[in-house]
Design a protein around this motif. Structure first.
Motif, PDB file in Angstrom:
ATOM      1  N   GLN A 128       0.829  -1.211   0.000  1.00 35.95           N
ATOM      2  CA  GLN A 128       0.000   0.000   0.000  1.00 35.95           C
ATOM      3  C   GLN A 128       0.864   1.262   0.000  1.00 35.95           C
ATOM      4  OE1 GLN A 128      -3.230  -0.053   2.761  1.00 35.95           O
ATOM      5  NE2 GLN A 128      -3.741   2.085   2.472  1.00 35.95           N
ATOM      6  N   LEU A 129       1.966   1.246   0.752  1.00 31.98           N
ATOM      7  CA  LEU A 129       2.838   2.411   0.800  1.00 31.98           C
ATOM      8  C   LEU A 129       3.587   2.616  -0.510  1.00 31.98           C
ATOM      9  CD1 LEU A 129       4.305   2.005   4.395  1.00 31.98           C
ATOM     10  CD2 LEU A 129       2.815   3.843   3.613  1.00 31.98           C
ATOM     11  N   MET A 130       3.864   1.530  -1.222  1.00 30.62           N
ATOM     12  CA  MET A 130       4.611   1.636  -2.477  1.00 30.62           C
ATOM     13  C   MET A 130       3.736   2.114  -3.636  1.00 30.62           C
ATOM     14  SD  MET A 130       6.931  -1.800  -2.214  1.00 30.62           S
ATOM     15  CE  MET A 130       8.389  -1.862  -1.155  1.00 30.62           C
ATOM     16  N   LEU A 131       2.433   1.972  -3.505  1.00 27.85           N
ATOM     17  CA  LEU A 131       1.543   2.302  -4.616  1.00 27.85           C
ATOM     18  C   LEU A 131       1.663   3.751  -5.085  1.00 27.85           C
ATOM     19  CD1 LEU A 131      -0.603   1.393  -6.600  1.00 27.85           C
ATOM     20  CD2 LEU A 131      -2.341   1.837  -4.854  1.00 27.85           C
ATOM     21  N   PRO A 132       1.594   4.767  -4.194  1.00 31.17           N
ATOM     22  CA  PRO A 132       1.712   6.150  -4.696  1.00 31.17           C
ATOM     23  C   PRO A 132       3.063   6.449  -5.335  1.00 31.17           C
ATOM     24  CG  PRO A 132       1.710   6.098  -2.294  1.00 31.17           C
ATOM     25  CD  PRO A 132       1.297   4.737  -2.753  1.00 31.17           C
ATOM     26  N   LEU A 133       4.127   5.781  -4.868  1.00 33.96           N
ATOM     27  CA  LEU A 133       5.434   5.992  -5.479  1.00 33.96           C
ATOM     28  C   LEU A 133       5.445   5.481  -6.909  1.00 33.96           C
ATOM     29  CD1 LEU A 133       7.737   4.923  -2.507  1.00 33.96           C
ATOM     30  CD2 LEU A 133       6.917   7.209  -3.086  1.00 33.96           C
ATOM     31  N   GLN A 134       4.690   4.408  -7.166  1.00 35.33           N
ATOM     32  CA  GLN A 134       4.593   3.871  -8.516  1.00 35.33           C
ATOM     33  C   GLN A 134       3.670   4.707  -9.398  1.00 35.33           C
ATOM     34  OE1 GLN A 134       3.603  -0.313  -7.262  1.00 35.33           O
ATOM     35  NE2 GLN A 134       5.154  -0.775  -8.785  1.00 35.33           N
ATOM     36  N   LEU A 135       2.641   5.286  -8.794  1.00 31.92           N
ATOM     37  CA  LEU A 135       1.707   6.088  -9.569  1.00 31.92           C
ATOM     38  C   LEU A 135       2.335   7.398 -10.026  1.00 31.92           C
ATOM     39  CD1 LEU A 135      -1.625   5.663  -7.548  1.00 31.92           C
ATOM     40  CD2 LEU A 135      -1.093   4.715  -9.790  1.00 31.92           C
ATOM     41  N   TYR A 136       3.161   8.003  -9.158  1.00 37.33           N
ATOM     42  CA  TYR A 136       3.770   9.290  -9.463  1.00 37.33           C
ATOM     43  C   TYR A 136       5.278   9.114  -9.648  1.00 37.33           C
ATOM     44  CZ  TYR A 136      -0.787  10.803  -7.864  1.00 37.33           C
ATOM     45  OH  TYR A 136      -2.140  10.950  -7.720  1.00 37.33           O
ATOM     46  N   VAL A 137       5.617   8.429 -10.718  1.00 34.15           N
ATOM     47  CA  VAL A 137       6.995   8.012 -10.955  1.00 34.15           C
ATOM     48  C   VAL A 137       7.941   9.200 -11.105  1.00 34.15           C
ATOM     49  CG1 VAL A 137       8.515   6.836 -12.582  1.00 34.15           C
ATOM     50  CG2 VAL A 137       6.308   5.832 -11.966  1.00 34.15           C
ATOM     51  N   LYS A 138       7.555  10.182 -11.902  1.00 38.12           N
ATOM     52  CA  LYS A 138       8.452  11.303 -12.209  1.00 38.12           C
ATOM     53  C   LYS A 138       8.924  12.005 -10.952  1.00 38.12           C
ATOM     54  CE  LYS A 138       6.759  15.083 -13.977  1.00 38.12           C
ATOM     55  NZ  LYS A 138       6.133  16.035 -14.918  1.00 38.12           N
ATOM     56  N   GLU A 139       8.054  12.116  -9.980  1.00 39.36           N
ATOM     57  CA  GLU A 139       8.381  12.848  -8.760  1.00 39.36           C
ATOM     58  C   GLU A 139       9.084  11.964  -7.727  1.00 39.36           C
ATOM     59  OE1 GLU A 139       5.469  12.593 -10.191  1.00 39.36           O
ATOM     60  OE2 GLU A 139       5.114  14.574 -11.034  1.00 39.36           O
ATOM     61  N   SER A 140       9.130  10.647  -7.944  1.00 37.20           N
ATOM     62  CA  SER A 140       9.713   9.727  -6.968  1.00 37.20           C
ATOM     63  C   SER A 140      11.058   9.163  -7.416  1.00 37.20           C
ATOM     64  CB  SER A 140       8.753   8.560  -6.707  1.00 37.20           C
ATOM     65  OG  SER A 140       7.484   9.012  -6.294  1.00 37.20           O
ATOM     66  N   HIS A 141      11.403   9.316  -8.710  1.00 38.02           N
ATOM     67  CA  HIS A 141      12.536   8.576  -9.248  1.00 38.02           C
ATOM     68  C   HIS A 141      13.864   8.937  -8.604  1.00 38.02           C
ATOM     69  CE1 HIS A 141      13.427  12.248 -11.511  1.00 38.02           C
ATOM     70  NE2 HIS A 141      14.600  11.729 -11.748  1.00 38.02           N
ATOM     71  N   GLU A 142      14.015  10.157  -8.093  1.00 33.02           N
ATOM     72  CA  GLU A 142      15.308  10.571  -7.543  1.00 33.02           C
ATOM     73  C   GLU A 142      15.700   9.749  -6.328  1.00 33.02           C
ATOM     74  OE1 GLU A 142      14.897  14.456  -5.124  1.00 33.02           O
ATOM     75  OE2 GLU A 142      13.209  14.473  -6.517  1.00 33.02           O
ATOM     76  N   TYR A 143      14.735   9.080  -5.685  1.00 30.48           N
ATOM     77  CA  TYR A 143      15.034   8.264  -4.514  1.00 30.48           C
ATOM     78  C   TYR A 143      15.316   6.810  -4.879  1.00 30.48           C
ATOM     79  CZ  TYR A 143      13.048  12.391  -2.408  1.00 30.48           C
ATOM     80  OH  TYR A 143      12.789  13.691  -2.077  1.00 30.48           O
ATOM     81  N   PHE A 144      15.375   6.499  -6.191  1.00 32.16           N
ATOM     82  CA  PHE A 144      15.576   5.123  -6.624  1.00 32.16           C
ATOM     83  C   PHE A 144      16.673   5.060  -7.685  1.00 32.16           C
ATOM     84  CE2 PHE A 144      11.312   5.446  -4.979  1.00 32.16           C
ATOM     85  CZ  PHE A 144      11.173   4.304  -4.214  1.00 32.16           C
ATOM     86  N   GLN A 145      17.775   5.752  -7.437  1.00 28.99           N
ATOM     87  CA  GLN A 145      18.870   5.763  -8.386  1.00 28.99           C
ATOM     88  C   GLN A 145      19.572   4.398  -8.394  1.00 28.99           C
ATOM     89  OE1 GLN A 145      19.442   8.387 -10.453  1.00 28.99           O
ATOM     90  NE2 GLN A 145      17.554   9.129  -9.530  1.00 28.99           N
ATOM     91  N   ALA A 146      19.903   3.910  -9.589  1.00 26.12           N
ATOM     92  CA  ALA A 146      20.418   2.554  -9.746  1.00 26.12           C
ATOM     93  C   ALA A 146      21.733   2.328  -9.002  1.00 26.12           C
ATOM     94  CB  ALA A 146      20.587   2.235 -11.225  1.00 26.12           C
ATOM     95  N   ASP A 147      22.663   3.300  -9.046  1.00 30.26           N
ATOM     96  CA  ASP A 147      23.949   3.090  -8.390  1.00 30.26           C
ATOM     97  C   ASP A 147      23.790   2.957  -6.885  1.00 30.26           C
ATOM     98  OD1 ASP A 147      23.159   5.719  -8.158  1.00 30.26           O
ATOM     99  OD2 ASP A 147      25.163   6.562  -8.414  1.00 30.26           O
TER     100      ASP A 147
END
Length: 243
Positions: free
Chosen positions: A167-186
């Motif tokens: 449930q907590l991960m759902l909004p992060l997936q819905l609003y990808v553009k605004e969340s991506h900086e916290y999921f950098q691959a390196d």
């Protein structure tokens, strides 16, 4: 609501085929939020949604109840239902809770992760490395991160823990553009490779250290932005009127 909800929504036909029409409406609505069809702050009306989805008002009513439980929409008395406008503060609180749940899942799952699950975790890390040389796909990266942590959480056998994380991960997936900086691959690979190694060895102290490092670095990223109680800008910049 399973984590693959958005992937399932993408594959749905334009006409209802689900036995439970309300689930079909939920999935199509979530896909619409992700694609910007429904935007933060937008007012929702049963009759309008029924026409939009080509169903009766009863399944729409049930779907709105489910979406409210998921936190995707909110009820404002006495004016009705609205697409929730997630703020930067909301996002910070979600990530803080996720950090705590990830730490708990590591503690509960140590020594219980199966070989099949380890193979799935290895594949996710392999996919992340392969994606580093390709055009960035923020949606895929966020989903890989979510799946990685949920595989570990499921090993704990605690269904409530998994449900809360989904449930907590759902909004992060819905609003990808605004969340991506916290999921950098390196950053992701550096922390999670260490966590995977610790889980394989059954080293609880090392696994907890990796989870705590993940939380500390996430917190450091959050501190790069000023988050105040008065902040009211939604995650998505689009403003929409009533439809």
């Amino acid at each position: 609501m399973p984590l693959d909800v958005l992937a399932r929504a993408e594959s749905l036909s334009a006409t209802p085929t689900y036995r439970d029409l309300s689930d079909w409406v939920v999935l199509k609505f979530l896909d619409g939020v992700r694609k910007g069809v429904f935007t933060p702050g937008q007012r929702l009306r049963e009759e309008g949604l029924a026409r939009f989805f080509g169903v009766s008002r009863a399944p729409v009513r049930h779907a709105l109840h489910k979406l409210e439980q998921l936190g995707v929409i909110e009820r404002r008395q006495p004016r009705g239902m609205y697409v929730r406008a997630w703020t930067d503060r909301d996002r910070a609180e979600i990530l803080a809770l996720l950090d705590a749940l990830i730490l708990l899942s590591v503690q509960l799952s140590i020594g219980r992760v199966t070989e099949e699950s380890f193979a799935q975790l290895d594949q996710i890390i392999s996919d992340t490395r392969a994606a580093a040389s390709q055009t960035p796909n923020d949606q895929a990266q966020i989903e890989r991160d979510a799946n990685f942590h949920l595989i570990i959480a499921r090993a704990s056998g605690n269904r409530r823990l998994v449900e809360l994380m989904e449930q907590l991960m759902l909004p992060l997936q819905l609003y990808v553009k605004e969340s991506h900086e916290y999921f950098q691959a390196d950053f992701w690979l550096r922390i999670h490779c260490g966590l995977l190694e610790a889980l394989r060895k059954g080293d609880l102290d090392a696994a907890i250290a990796c989870a705590l490092r993940n939380a500390r670095e996430s917190r450091a990223m959050l501190l790069r932005e000023t988050i105040t109680d008065s902040q009211s800008q939604p995650i998505r910049p689009e403003q929409s009127g009533e439809r």
